[in-house]
Design a protein around this motif. Structure first.
Motif, PDB file in Angstrom:
ATOM      1  N   UNK A 191       9.740  -1.297  -1.179  1.00 53.34           N
ATOM      2  CA  UNK A 191      10.752  -1.189  -2.226  1.00 53.34           C
ATOM      3  C   UNK A 191      10.555   0.150  -2.935  1.00 53.34           C
ATOM      4  N   UNK A 192      11.399   0.448  -3.902  1.00 55.88           N
ATOM      5  CA  UNK A 192      11.296   1.742  -4.586  1.00 55.88           C
ATOM      6  C   UNK A 192      10.744   1.599  -5.997  1.00 55.88           C
ATOM      7  N   UNK A 193      10.170   0.463  -6.299  1.00 53.75           N
ATOM      8  CA  UNK A 193       9.623   0.215  -7.630  1.00 53.75           C
ATOM      9  C   UNK A 193       8.380   1.088  -7.855  1.00 53.75           C
ATOM     10  N   UNK A 194       8.339   1.822  -8.950  1.00 48.30           N
ATOM     11  CA  UNK A 194       7.160   2.679  -9.183  1.00 48.30           C
ATOM     12  C   UNK A 194       5.982   1.888  -9.763  1.00 48.30           C
ATOM     13  N   UNK A 195       4.803   2.392  -9.491  1.00 50.15           N
ATOM     14  CA  UNK A 195       3.594   1.873 -10.136  1.00 50.15           C
ATOM     15  C   UNK A 195       3.293   2.773 -11.324  1.00 50.15           C
ATOM     16  N   UNK A 196       2.957   2.182 -12.451  1.00 53.71           N
ATOM     17  CA  UNK A 196       2.655   2.977 -13.642  1.00 53.71           C
ATOM     18  C   UNK A 196       1.411   3.832 -13.434  1.00 53.71           C
ATOM     19  N   UNK A 197       0.403   3.248 -12.766  1.00 55.52           N
ATOM     20  CA  UNK A 197      -0.850   3.958 -12.499  1.00 55.52           C
ATOM     21  C   UNK A 197      -1.116   3.968 -11.004  1.00 55.52           C
ATOM     22  N   UNK A 198      -1.542   5.090 -10.483  1.00 52.49           N
ATOM     23  CA  UNK A 198      -1.826   5.218  -9.052  1.00 52.49           C
ATOM     24  C   UNK A 198      -2.978   4.306  -8.645  1.00 52.49           C
ATOM     25  N   UNK A 199      -2.869   3.663  -7.466  1.00 54.51           N
ATOM     26  CA  UNK A 199      -3.971   2.826  -6.980  1.00 54.51           C
ATOM     27  C   UNK A 199      -5.201   3.674  -6.666  1.00 54.51           C
ATOM     28  N   UNK A 200      -6.362   3.149  -7.001  1.00 50.68           N
ATOM     29  CA  UNK A 200      -7.630   3.847  -6.762  1.00 50.68           C
ATOM     30  C   UNK A 200      -8.594   2.907  -6.047  1.00 50.68           C
ATOM     31  N   UNK A 201      -9.474   3.459  -5.197  1.00 51.11           N
ATOM     32  CA  UNK A 201     -10.479   2.621  -4.537  1.00 51.11           C
ATOM     33  C   UNK A 201     -11.290   1.815  -5.558  1.00 51.11           C
ATOM     34  N   UNK A 202     -11.508   0.539  -5.213  1.00 48.73           N
ATOM     35  CA  UNK A 202     -12.269  -0.349  -6.073  1.00 48.73           C
ATOM     36  C   UNK A 202     -11.420  -1.209  -6.995  1.00 48.73           C
ATOM     37  N   UNK A 203     -10.142  -0.852  -7.174  1.00 46.70           N
ATOM     38  CA  UNK A 203      -9.292  -1.657  -8.044  1.00 46.70           C
ATOM     39  C   UNK A 203      -8.976  -2.998  -7.391  1.00 46.70           C
ATOM     40  N   UNK A 204      -8.823  -4.018  -8.220  1.00 41.70           N
ATOM     41  CA  UNK A 204      -8.489  -5.353  -7.743  1.00 41.70           C
ATOM     42  C   UNK A 204      -7.016  -5.415  -7.355  1.00 41.70           C
ATOM     43  N   UNK A 205      -6.751  -6.177  -6.285  1.00 39.52           N
ATOM     44  CA  UNK A 205      -5.392  -6.335  -5.778  1.00 39.52           C
ATOM     45  C   UNK A 205      -5.142  -7.815  -5.530  1.00 39.52           C
ATOM     46  N   UNK A 206      -3.967  -8.281  -5.929  1.00 41.15           N
ATOM     47  CA  UNK A 206      -3.526  -9.636  -5.608  1.00 41.15           C
ATOM     48  C   UNK A 206      -2.304  -9.512  -4.712  1.00 41.15           C
ATOM     49  N   UNK A 207      -2.403 -10.064  -3.503  1.00 47.25           N
ATOM     50  CA  UNK A 207      -1.275 -10.052  -2.562  1.00 47.25           C
ATOM     51  C   UNK A 207      -0.751 -11.477  -2.497  1.00 47.25           C
ATOM     52  N   UNK A 208       0.519 -11.653  -2.828  1.00 48.29           N
ATOM     53  CA  UNK A 208       1.129 -12.968  -2.872  1.00 48.29           C
ATOM     54  C   UNK A 208       2.251 -13.044  -1.853  1.00 48.29           C
ATOM     55  N   UNK A 209       2.263 -14.137  -1.093  1.00 47.68           N
ATOM     56  CA  UNK A 209       3.306 -14.337  -0.098  1.00 47.68           C
ATOM     57  C   UNK A 209       4.592 -14.757  -0.801  1.00 47.68           C
ATOM     58  N   UNK A 210       5.674 -14.052  -0.489  1.00 43.28           N
ATOM     59  CA  UNK A 210       6.980 -14.396  -1.033  1.00 43.28           C
ATOM     60  C   UNK A 210       7.761 -15.203  -0.012  1.00 43.28           C
ATOM     61  N   UNK A 211       9.052 -15.204  -0.147  1.00 43.37           N
ATOM     62  CA  UNK A 211       9.897 -15.931   0.799  1.00 43.37           C
ATOM     63  C   UNK A 211      10.324 -15.012   1.936  1.00 43.37           C
ATOM     64  N   UNK A 212      10.667 -15.610   3.044  1.00 42.69           N
ATOM     65  CA  UNK A 212      11.179 -14.893   4.215  1.00 42.69           C
ATOM     66  C   UNK A 212      10.259 -13.786   4.699  1.00 42.69           C
TER      67      UNK A 212
END
Length: 183
Positions: free
Chosen positions: A143-164
């Motif tokens: 998608x084209x949604x911006x992130x306010x802060x750039x991802x950096x190594x070591x940061x926590x990530x939550x990946x959630x399954x959506x629909x389809x």
């Protein structure tokens, strides 16, 4: 973007050829039956039914030799619940279904969320993000949604399954962006 087919096919081959032996205390809330054990294991377990001690010992000796031989040839792989969970985490986000063996070993429930960390991040050609995760997966923003802060190594990530078949990735508590797994 060029996809790495070797690592993806390697993961799929390992997943689909995996034969699991699970501890007898494993019970899931799901009513589905796990796949039957491999023949070499059921033959070994059948030795317990032999009443004569000498015949039972001979059976165990023969069947453990057959099991060891199958393991040496990689015809059977033995994994504990922790190893199965690691395998499930490693294939999270692929567009294909989970192997019935991994599904049964994991209690029958498909994972809907993966909590992990960033190992690397870079911008894609379309000004989105490509993020590598600790489990070895690489994800691309779709998608084209911006992130306010750039991802950096070591940061926590939550990946959630959506629909389809979609996935939403939240980096360090930020609003989630839509991504797909590419490796």
């Amino acid at each position: 973007m060029k996809r790495n087919k070797i690592s993806r096919s390697g993961v799929f081959a390992a997943t689909f050829l995996l034969a699991l032996v699970i501890g007898s205390g494993a019970q899931g809330a799901d009513k589905r039956q796990p796949p039957p054990p491999p023949k070499v294991l059921s033959d070994l377990l059948a030795c317990r039914q032999i009443a004569d001690p000498a015949a039972r010992l001979a059976c165990f000796d023969a069947q453990t030799a057959a099991l060891a031989s199958a393991a040496e040839r990689s015809d059977i792989l033995v994994a504990d619940r922790q190893q199965v969970e690691e395998a499930r985490r490693g294939v999270f986000g692929y567009a294909v279904g989970i192997s019935p063996l991994l599904d049964a070993a994991g209690g029958g429930a498909e994972a809907k969320r993966l909590d992990t960390t960033v190992t690397a991040a870079r911008r894609s050609r379309g000004d989105g993000w490509i993020i590598a995760m600790a489990e070895g997966g690489t994800w691309e923003q779709i998608d084209s949604k911006p992130l306010a802060l750039s991802p950096k190594p070591g940061q926590k990530v939550a990946i959630t399954k959506g629909s389809l078949g979609s996935y939403f990735v939240s980096v360090d508590g930020q609003a989630a962006i839509k991504m797909r797994r590419i490796q």
